[in-house]
Write an enzyme that holds these catalytic residues in place. Structure first.
Site, PDB file in Angstrom:
ATOM      1  N   LYS B  91       0.791  -1.024  -0.120  1.00  0.00           N
ATOM      2  CA  LYS B  91      -0.097   0.003  -0.012  1.00  0.00           C
ATOM      3  C   LYS B  91       0.710   1.406  -0.073  1.00  0.00           C
ATOM      4  O   LYS B  91       0.545   2.225  -0.608  1.00  0.00           O
ATOM      5  CB  LYS B  91      -0.893   0.101   1.316  1.00  0.00           C
ATOM      6  CG  LYS B  91      -1.812  -1.133   0.983  1.00  0.00           C
ATOM      7  CD  LYS B  91      -3.058  -0.979   0.128  1.00  0.00           C
ATOM      8  CE  LYS B  91      -4.175  -1.981   0.399  1.00  0.00           C
ATOM      9  NZ  LYS B  91      -4.976  -1.723  -0.902  1.00  0.00           N
ATOM     10  N   GLU B 113      -9.816   5.894   3.279  1.00  0.00           N
ATOM     11  CA  GLU B 113     -10.536   4.859   3.977  1.00  0.00           C
ATOM     12  C   GLU B 113      -9.568   3.519   4.261  1.00  0.00           C
ATOM     13  O   GLU B 113      -8.747   3.451   3.526  1.00  0.00           O
ATOM     14  CB  GLU B 113     -11.898   4.223   2.825  1.00  0.00           C
ATOM     15  CG  GLU B 113     -11.227   3.276   1.705  1.00  0.00           C
ATOM     16  CD  GLU B 113     -10.069   3.978   0.872  1.00  0.00           C
ATOM     17  OE1 GLU B 113      -9.988   5.020   0.658  1.00  0.00           O
ATOM     18  OE2 GLU B 113      -9.378   3.103   0.344  1.00  0.00           O
ATOM     19  N   SER B 379       1.655  -9.726  -0.792  1.00  0.00           N
ATOM     20  CA  SER B 379       1.224  -8.392  -0.627  1.00  0.00           C
ATOM     21  C   SER B 379       1.591  -7.526   0.659  1.00  0.00           C
ATOM     22  O   SER B 379       1.738  -6.460   0.785  1.00  0.00           O
ATOM     23  CB  SER B 379      -0.028  -7.937  -1.186  1.00  0.00           C
ATOM     24  OG  SER B 379      -0.937  -8.690  -0.592  1.00  0.00           O
TER      25      SER B 379
END
Lengths: 262, 400
Positions: B91, B113, B379
């Site tokens: 991210k 969010e 990830s």
């Protein structure tokens, strides 16, 4: 042919008055309640009803209308039931009815199916809050082919180029979002409304109704002086949530009407 | 040859677009313009590259999972270690890019969010780095199950706002963030965390994650002298997957496999498998595959991993699916848990539950494909999921 929506604006204009547009969520608190609540709003002086079709994820709505949508969904309200409600209203009234919702339930029902069934149920037009003019062509064609008006939102952030497209795709009236934000009651009127009215009038002859944040007779009166129509929604849905009933809604609509006609 | 660029209005085939209230249309145009400028601005790209390297820790390793490979006795498995990035997941790639963009646009108030909290932590991190105000919307249910990340965000100076409507998960957090943006649009930058939402977010978020696939492709060619046969990524909104897939879309012999959350059953409401259980529709700005009922109401979803627990898949994935360029499968909560344990014990890597879905699919296929080369995009790391692992593995949780 002029539609019921256009007639409502023409009639009030000839009287030197503004149209009172009342929003409520169809099916709130149950589908059985809606026709008599609409009748009460009409008795109080509403000229046009926005019939909200509840959607699970209403990104343009504040807490009051979110809760109204939740109540309606819990009561089993579907697109088909909203059309049945419209038909029931139409048995007793010629008040213009505008479907007010989000795109997904409409896509699921099918654009052509909805246009046909809505027309048959006595609906006069449709507004989808999350369909921009860029995405609108197929939807507008389907609605117009069935003889329904398509109303689009214009916002304080809309550029002149966008306003032209909004005007091009709108019929019946243009809905001016008086402030940036979600639906809901506000203490103060936004000062972004007058410039939006001026810039929209410069490019379109359609009637202009303003909404978002208008909830009191004084606010409705102030907006009635500068726009062709005044939309009140959250204040009505709040009253429905508080079980104000037909008498409470009629009284509130009358107070708005009085404020607007003063 | 399949290309993968949206058209001028942000459509991948029929998918994507902009389904938002009119108030947001001009701000989205402004964002798109600013992004396109940044994309071809060498100074912007150089600053981003420097941050990715020296702050986030890129490039990430491409690790050959020897023990897992030998145990399964089939395909050779490589793992792309995005879990080793600063903040613990991919991210941060997107957050650094968008934070630079918000600075360029002069916006000092950032909203975001988050589902699992990884995007929230990455957002809080970049806001601290750039001295920006940070407000993170998070479903109350997700706050409970990702408590550690809530604390991390607060430690980094962000304000975490609990979202109490609907299912109290990621979908409701996105709605609240959009409502905030509609209201404070002049002052606020919306740092959306996945390859979804209205155009230009799906393409912008993808581009900020393309580095995953670019690094992987170059390093893999160096190591194996050829391209991989299959690449596995988990797909919630689909940002890590699209970032990885994008460098391989033109290589038609490379299988691209997206793994969605199969949850606890195939019943609507019990999973987040949008391709097998959903149909095209519009939610929160984008048209794509979405879980919905027969009346067009968005369904509740379930996954053991908060980061995959979302009703709509990113629009570019919908397009890759329909063009048969990528394959999408679902993996159950239990299989993901088992895969996480296996990876922990075989390779010494505790994965995020999201990433464990991709691991599970690779584990399932590897024995059947000897001689083939697999890549799994890991990830995120599993630290944030410790509480869930503990709940589900009580036999390991005896304090004595």
């Amino acid at each position: 042919m002029t539609t019921r929506i256009q007639q409502a604006f023409d009639r009030r204009k000839s009287e030197g008055k503004a149209v009172l547009v009342a929003y409520l969520t169809a099916g709130d608190p149950t589908p059985e309640h809606t026709p008599s609540l609409v009748a009460a709003l009409e008795r109080g002086g509403a000229d046009l009803i926005e019939l909200g079709v509840p959607f699970s994820d209403p990104i343009a709505d504040g807490p009051v209308i979110q809760q109204g949508s939740e109540r309606a969904l819990k009561a089993g309200t579907t697109v088909a039931k909203v059309l049945a409600i419209a038909q029931k209203i139409r048995e007793a009234s010629q008040i213009p009815l505008l479907l007010f919702t989000y795109v997904n339930p409409v896509l699921r029902y099918g654009l052509e199916n909805l246009a046909r069934d809505a027309k048959a149920a006595g609906i006069d037009g449709c507004l989808l809050t999350d369909v921009s003019v860029e995405e609108a062509a197929v939807y507008v064609n389907a609605m117009r082919a069935a003889g329904l008006d398509t109303v689009f939102l214009a916002a304080p952030t809309s550029t002149p180029g966008r306003l032209k497209l909004v005007a091009k795709y709108s019929s019946g009236f243009i809905y001016l979002v008086s402030r940036t934000g979600v639906t809901g009651e506000r203490a103060e009127l936004s000062d972004s409304l007058q410039p939006l009215i001026d810039s929209t009038r410069a490019i379109s002859k359609l009637p202009l109704a303003a909404g978002f944040g208008i909830s009191t007779p004084a606010q409705a009166g102030a907006v009635a002086k500068i726009a062709d129509g005044v939309v009140v929604g959250s204040a009505i849905v709040r009253l429905i949530g508080e079980n104000a009933g037909e008498a409470g809604l009629e009284k509130f609509a009358r107070s708005l009407r009085t404020g607007m006609d003063a | 040859m399949i290309t993968s660029q949206p058209d001028a209005t942000g459509h991948f085939g029929p998918y994507g677009g902009r389904f938002v209230p009119e108030v947001l249309m001009t701000p989205l145009d402004e964002l798109e313009r600013a992004y396109l400028e940044a994309r071809r601005d060498p100074a912007f790209q150089a600053e981003l590259a420097d941050l990715l390297k020296n702050f986030a820790g890129r490039p990430t390793p491409l690790y050959y999972a020897k023990r897992l490979t030998e145990q399964l006795g089939g395909a050779k498995i490589y793992i792309k270690r995005e879990d080793l990035l600063h903040t613990g997941a991919h991210k941060i790639n997107n957050c650094l890019g968008q934070a630079l963009l918000s600075r360029k646009m002069g916006k000092k108030r950032i909203i975001a969010e988050t589902g699992a909290g990884q995007h929230g932590v990455a957002s809080a991190t970049v806001c601290a780095l750039f001295g920006l105000e940070c407000i993170v919307y998070m479903g109350e249910e997700d706050m409970r199950r990702q408590r550690l990340n809530v604390f991390r965000m607060r430690l980094l100076g962000a304000k975490v706002v609990a979202v109490t409507n609907g299912s109290r998960t990621l979908k409701d957090a996105v709605s609240e963030a959009l409502r905030d943006w509609v209201t404070n649009v002049h002052s606020t930058y919306y740092l959306l965390g996945s390859a979804l939402g209205p155009h230009p977010y799906p393409v912008m978020v993808r581009d900020f994650h393309r580095v995953i696939g670019e690094e992987t492709r170059a390093e893999f060619l160096k190591r194996e002298g050829r391209l991989p046969d299959s690449i596995f990524c988990c797909v919630g909104g689909g940002s890590n997957a699209i970032g990885m897939f994008h460098s391989f879309i033109g290589d038609e012999n490379v299988k691209l496999i997206g793994v969605e959350a199969g949850g606890r059953s195939e019943k609507l409401g019990d999973h987040a498998a949008r391709f097998s259980g959903g149909s095209p529709g519009a939610l929160q700005g984008a048209y794509s595959y979405v879980l919905q009922d027969s009346d067009g109401q968005i369904s509740l979803t379930h996954s053991i991993s908060a980061g995959l627990d979302y009703a709509l898949v990113g629009p570019e994935h919908a397009w890759l699916h329909d063009r048969h360029r990528a394959e999408y499968v679902a993996c159950s909560d239990m299989k993901a848990l088992a895969a996480a344990q296996r990876l922990a014990r075989t390779e010494g890597i505790i994965p995020a539950l999201e990433s464990a879905h991709a691991v599970a699919e690779a584990i399932e296929r590897a024995p059947e494909e000897p001689g083939k080369l697999f890549i799994v995009n890991l990830s995120g790391r599993g630290d944030k999921d410790t509480d869930i692992y503990r709940e589900n593995l009580p036999e390991l949780d005896d304090p004595i």
